[in-house]
Design a protein around this motif. Sequence first.
Motif, PDB file in Angstrom:
ATOM      1  N   ASP A   1      -0.107  -8.773 -14.663  1.00  0.00           N
ATOM      2  CA  ASP A   1       0.308 -10.147 -14.420  1.00  0.00           C
ATOM      3  C   ASP A   1       0.093 -10.499 -12.952  1.00  0.00           C
ATOM      4  OD1 ASP A   1       2.566 -12.247 -15.863  1.00  0.00           O
ATOM      5  OD2 ASP A   1       2.219 -12.363 -13.702  1.00  0.00           O
ATOM      6  N   ALA A   2      -0.438 -11.703 -12.691  1.00  0.00           N
ATOM      7  CA  ALA A   2      -0.746 -12.105 -11.320  1.00  0.00           C
ATOM      8  C   ALA A   2       0.494 -12.203 -10.451  1.00  0.00           C
ATOM      9  CB  ALA A   2      -1.473 -13.459 -11.329  1.00  0.00           C
ATOM     10  N   ASN A   3       1.663 -12.400 -11.063  1.00  0.00           N
ATOM     11  CA  ASN A   3       2.900 -12.549 -10.306  1.00  0.00           C
ATOM     12  C   ASN A   3       3.653 -11.237 -10.110  1.00  0.00           C
ATOM     13  OD1 ASN A   3       2.588 -15.366 -10.100  1.00  0.00           O
ATOM     14  ND2 ASN A   3       3.349 -15.612 -12.204  1.00  0.00           N
ATOM     15  N   GLU A   4       3.048 -10.127 -10.519  1.00  0.00           N
ATOM     16  CA  GLU A   4       3.730  -8.849 -10.406  1.00  0.00           C
ATOM     17  C   GLU A   4       3.994  -8.528  -8.937  1.00  0.00           C
ATOM     18  OE1 GLU A   4       3.298  -4.321 -12.168  1.00  0.00           O
ATOM     19  OE2 GLU A   4       1.732  -5.815 -12.456  1.00  0.00           O
ATOM     20  N   LYS A   5       5.136  -7.939  -8.644  1.00  0.00           N
ATOM     21  CA  LYS A   5       5.550  -7.680  -7.271  1.00  0.00           C
ATOM     22  C   LYS A   5       4.643  -6.694  -6.561  1.00  0.00           C
ATOM     23  CE  LYS A   5      10.460  -8.630  -8.096  1.00  0.00           C
ATOM     24  NZ  LYS A   5      11.821  -8.069  -8.065  1.00  0.00           N
ATOM     25  N   PHE A   6       4.023  -5.774  -7.308  1.00  0.00           N
ATOM     26  CA  PHE A   6       3.161  -4.756  -6.735  1.00  0.00           C
ATOM     27  C   PHE A   6       1.829  -5.382  -6.362  1.00  0.00           C
ATOM     28  CE2 PHE A   6       2.528  -0.211  -6.290  1.00  0.00           C
ATOM     29  CZ  PHE A   6       1.149  -0.151  -6.109  1.00  0.00           C
ATOM     30  N   ASN A   7       1.489  -5.421  -5.102  1.00  0.00           N
ATOM     31  CA  ASN A   7       0.265  -6.047  -4.622  1.00  0.00           C
ATOM     32  C   ASN A   7      -0.609  -5.000  -3.963  1.00  0.00           C
ATOM     33  OD1 ASN A   7      -1.700  -7.435  -3.069  1.00  0.00           O
ATOM     34  ND2 ASN A   7      -0.398  -9.263  -3.015  1.00  0.00           N
ATOM     35  N   ILE A   8      -1.715  -4.665  -4.603  1.00  0.00           N
ATOM     36  CA  ILE A   8      -2.577  -3.609  -4.083  1.00  0.00           C
ATOM     37  C   ILE A   8      -3.099  -3.979  -2.706  1.00  0.00           C
ATOM     38  CG2 ILE A   8      -4.736  -2.362  -4.458  1.00  0.00           C
ATOM     39  CD1 ILE A   8      -4.323  -2.735  -7.424  1.00  0.00           C
ATOM     40  N   GLY A   9      -3.523  -5.224  -2.545  1.00  0.00           N
ATOM     41  CA  GLY A   9      -4.104  -5.633  -1.277  1.00  0.00           C
ATOM     42  C   GLY A   9      -3.152  -5.434  -0.115  1.00  0.00           C
ATOM     43  N   SER A  10      -1.862  -5.650  -0.345  1.00  0.00           N
ATOM     44  CA  SER A  10      -0.898  -5.520   0.739  1.00  0.00           C
ATOM     45  C   SER A  10      -0.771  -4.085   1.219  1.00  0.00           C
ATOM     46  CB  SER A  10       0.475  -6.025   0.273  1.00  0.00           C
ATOM     47  OG  SER A  10       0.992  -5.194  -0.751  1.00  0.00           O
ATOM     48  N   TYR A  11      -1.090  -3.122   0.359  1.00  0.00           N
ATOM     49  CA  TYR A  11      -1.019  -1.719   0.752  1.00  0.00           C
ATOM     50  C   TYR A  11      -2.263  -1.295   1.521  1.00  0.00           C
ATOM     51  CZ  TYR A  11       3.090  -0.724  -2.057  1.00  0.00           C
ATOM     52  OH  TYR A  11       4.349  -0.698  -2.569  1.00  0.00           O
ATOM     53  N   GLN A  12      -3.372  -2.016   1.358  1.00  0.00           N
ATOM     54  CA  GLN A  12      -4.642  -1.566   1.890  1.00  0.00           C
ATOM     55  C   GLN A  12      -5.081  -2.292   3.156  1.00  0.00           C
ATOM     56  OE1 GLN A  12      -7.164  -2.099  -1.543  1.00  0.00           O
ATOM     57  NE2 GLN A  12      -6.735  -0.037  -2.276  1.00  0.00           N
ATOM     58  N   GLU A  13      -4.387  -3.337   3.535  1.00  0.00           N
ATOM     59  CA  GLU A  13      -4.851  -4.158   4.636  1.00  0.00           C
ATOM     60  C   GLU A  13      -5.019  -3.383   5.941  1.00  0.00           C
ATOM     61  OE1 GLU A  13      -2.181  -7.395   4.911  1.00  0.00           O
ATOM     62  OE2 GLU A  13      -2.995  -8.451   3.195  1.00  0.00           O
ATOM     63  N   ASN A  14      -4.112  -2.476   6.246  1.00  0.00           N
ATOM     64  CA  ASN A  14      -4.138  -1.782   7.521  1.00  0.00           C
ATOM     65  C   ASN A  14      -4.661  -0.354   7.413  1.00  0.00           C
ATOM     66  OD1 ASN A  14      -2.960  -4.026   8.844  1.00  0.00           O
ATOM     67  ND2 ASN A  14      -0.944  -3.404   8.063  1.00  0.00           N
ATOM     68  N   VAL A  15      -5.305  -0.037   6.300  1.00  0.00           N
ATOM     69  CA  VAL A  15      -5.812   1.311   6.097  1.00  0.00           C
ATOM     70  C   VAL A  15      -7.286   1.353   6.481  1.00  0.00           C
ATOM     71  CG1 VAL A  15      -6.135   3.159   4.436  1.00  0.00           C
ATOM     72  CG2 VAL A  15      -4.191   1.619   4.213  1.00  0.00           C
ATOM     73  N   HIS A  16      -7.677   2.377   7.255  1.00  0.00           N
ATOM     74  CA  HIS A  16      -9.071   2.516   7.669  1.00  0.00           C
ATOM     75  C   HIS A  16      -9.769   3.552   6.795  1.00  0.00           C
ATOM     76  CE1 HIS A  16     -12.600   2.738  10.217  1.00  0.00           C
ATOM     77  NE2 HIS A  16     -12.476   4.058  10.200  1.00  0.00           N
ATOM     78  N   PHE A  17     -10.901   3.177   6.231  1.00  0.00           N
ATOM     79  CA  PHE A  17     -11.689   4.094   5.422  1.00  0.00           C
ATOM     80  C   PHE A  17     -13.070   4.253   6.040  1.00  0.00           C
ATOM     81  CE2 PHE A  17      -8.830   2.063   2.275  1.00  0.00           C
ATOM     82  CZ  PHE A  17      -8.201   3.198   1.789  1.00  0.00           C
ATOM     83  N   PRO A  18     -13.707   5.401   5.842  1.00  0.00           N
ATOM     84  CA  PRO A  18     -15.118   5.507   6.217  1.00  0.00           C
ATOM     85  C   PRO A  18     -15.929   4.561   5.350  1.00  0.00           C
ATOM     86  CG  PRO A  18     -14.458   7.388   4.898  1.00  0.00           C
ATOM     87  CD  PRO A  18     -13.202   6.624   5.195  1.00  0.00           C
ATOM     88  N   TYR A  19     -17.158   4.283   5.755  1.00  0.00           N
ATOM     89  CA  TYR A  19     -17.958   3.349   4.978  1.00  0.00           C
ATOM     90  C   TYR A  19     -19.449   3.650   5.120  1.00  0.00           C
ATOM     91  CZ  TYR A  19     -18.619   0.926   9.484  1.00  0.00           C
ATOM     92  OH  TYR A  19     -18.928   0.621  10.783  1.00  0.00           O
ATOM     93  N   LEU A  20     -20.204   3.131   4.163  1.00  0.00           N
ATOM     94  CA  LEU A  20     -21.657   3.211   4.185  1.00  0.00           C
ATOM     95  C   LEU A  20     -22.222   1.824   4.445  1.00  0.00           C
ATOM     96  CD1 LEU A  20     -22.306   5.365   0.970  1.00  0.00           C
ATOM     97  CD2 LEU A  20     -22.431   6.180   3.333  1.00  0.00           C
ATOM     98  N   VAL A  21     -23.368   1.778   5.104  1.00  0.00           N
ATOM     99  CA  VAL A  21     -24.118   0.531   5.230  1.00  0.00           C
ATOM    100  C   VAL A  21     -25.448   0.730   4.513  1.00  0.00           C
ATOM    101  CG1 VAL A  21     -25.193  -1.123   6.780  1.00  0.00           C
ATOM    102  CG2 VAL A  21     -23.037  -0.031   7.431  1.00  0.00           C
ATOM    103  N   ARG A  22     -25.678  -0.075   3.485  1.00  0.00           N
ATOM    104  CA  ARG A  22     -26.922   0.032   2.723  1.00  0.00           C
ATOM    105  C   ARG A  22     -28.066  -0.600   3.503  1.00  0.00           C
ATOM    106  NH1 ARG A  22     -27.600  -1.898  -3.629  1.00  0.00           N
ATOM    107  NH2 ARG A  22     -29.753  -1.116  -3.933  1.00  0.00           N
TER     108      ARG A  22
END
Length: 368
Positions: free
Chosen positions: A257-278
Amino acid sequence: MKFKAKVKNSELTVKVKISSNEVISEREIDILENKKIRGLLKPKQRRKNLIDYSGPAGVSLIEHLKKPITRYEFFFIMAQIVDATKKVENNNLFLNNLILDLRYVYINENTKEMQFIYIPVLSNHILLNIIGFMEAIAYAVKLMPNQDFDFVAKYVSFIRSLNHFNISSIEAYISKEDKDVAKQIKNQKVNVDGFIIDKPKDYYEDKMEYCNEETSILESDEETGLLNEYGSTGILDSYEKESMEVLHDNEGTMLLDANEKFNIGSYQENVHFPYLVRTSNSEIISINKPVFRLGKERSYVDYFVTNNNAVSRSHADIITRGKSYFVCDQNSTNHTYINDKVLVIKAETEIHEGDVLKLANEEFTFHI
């Protein structure tokens, strides 16, 4: 086989229509209809080729894993898979009839208890690849930002090192990694037959004490499974060769449900991940999972390489261990390279900042 699932009045129901060339085992259906085995959805044969399954409300595992999970939950999932296989064998059932498919294994979002489907047929000759199913979960999992990715990669390395599915070895490993998981599984065995409480509504009230996250039960009548012709009678030996259909949001796979309290984006905003550039289009690909798979088949991978037939379906994994990163070629047809050096198949090779990664002739630059 066809599967269709929904949740209504806090109860999950799954309708399974078996193929015309498969015969239901009277012995097995009698065992399952008359004996409640905790962790297996309870079947009821409606017609010659139709079985209805019921149990506590839950979402498909593939949907559940779209949200970040904890280290404890990861090992709890693995422990429940092992426990389900033991219950199947202890009740003189055929292990290959256990459905191990991320779309058709269900999990209660409050209690984290899993529910499996067992198809009581005589003609199922598909070899069940339990290790492959565990790997598929590891590829799909997302962790909370404060969780170290290392334990997932180590677990994948451990199960790959086994010559076969070894219950005692996996149980010992999980117990060593998280004693609370082993304790919880042991507590469940006190009431191994049947659900915790017969009434689905009371099921949640009884189990809420174990909940550490606020997640809502899905709305009544919400669809939880796919209705298609995919022969989901187990995970085949090679994910590379298996032809799975692509899942879409409109196929009724129990979206949150779009109104669910659990928001994935809010957990990931300040997390740094390695990345690839194609290189071909300057696309940035975030390596946001402990085992991140690249390839050209959408159903198998975390990043789908478009417009390049030289890339294999499941070409290579990028594995995170603490602050180190490794690439593992998955027996690709046209090989994997780091700085133009071909990688040994199924062997992990460390990759560093600025290294050039090539999948066949598709080039990426790795950044931390």
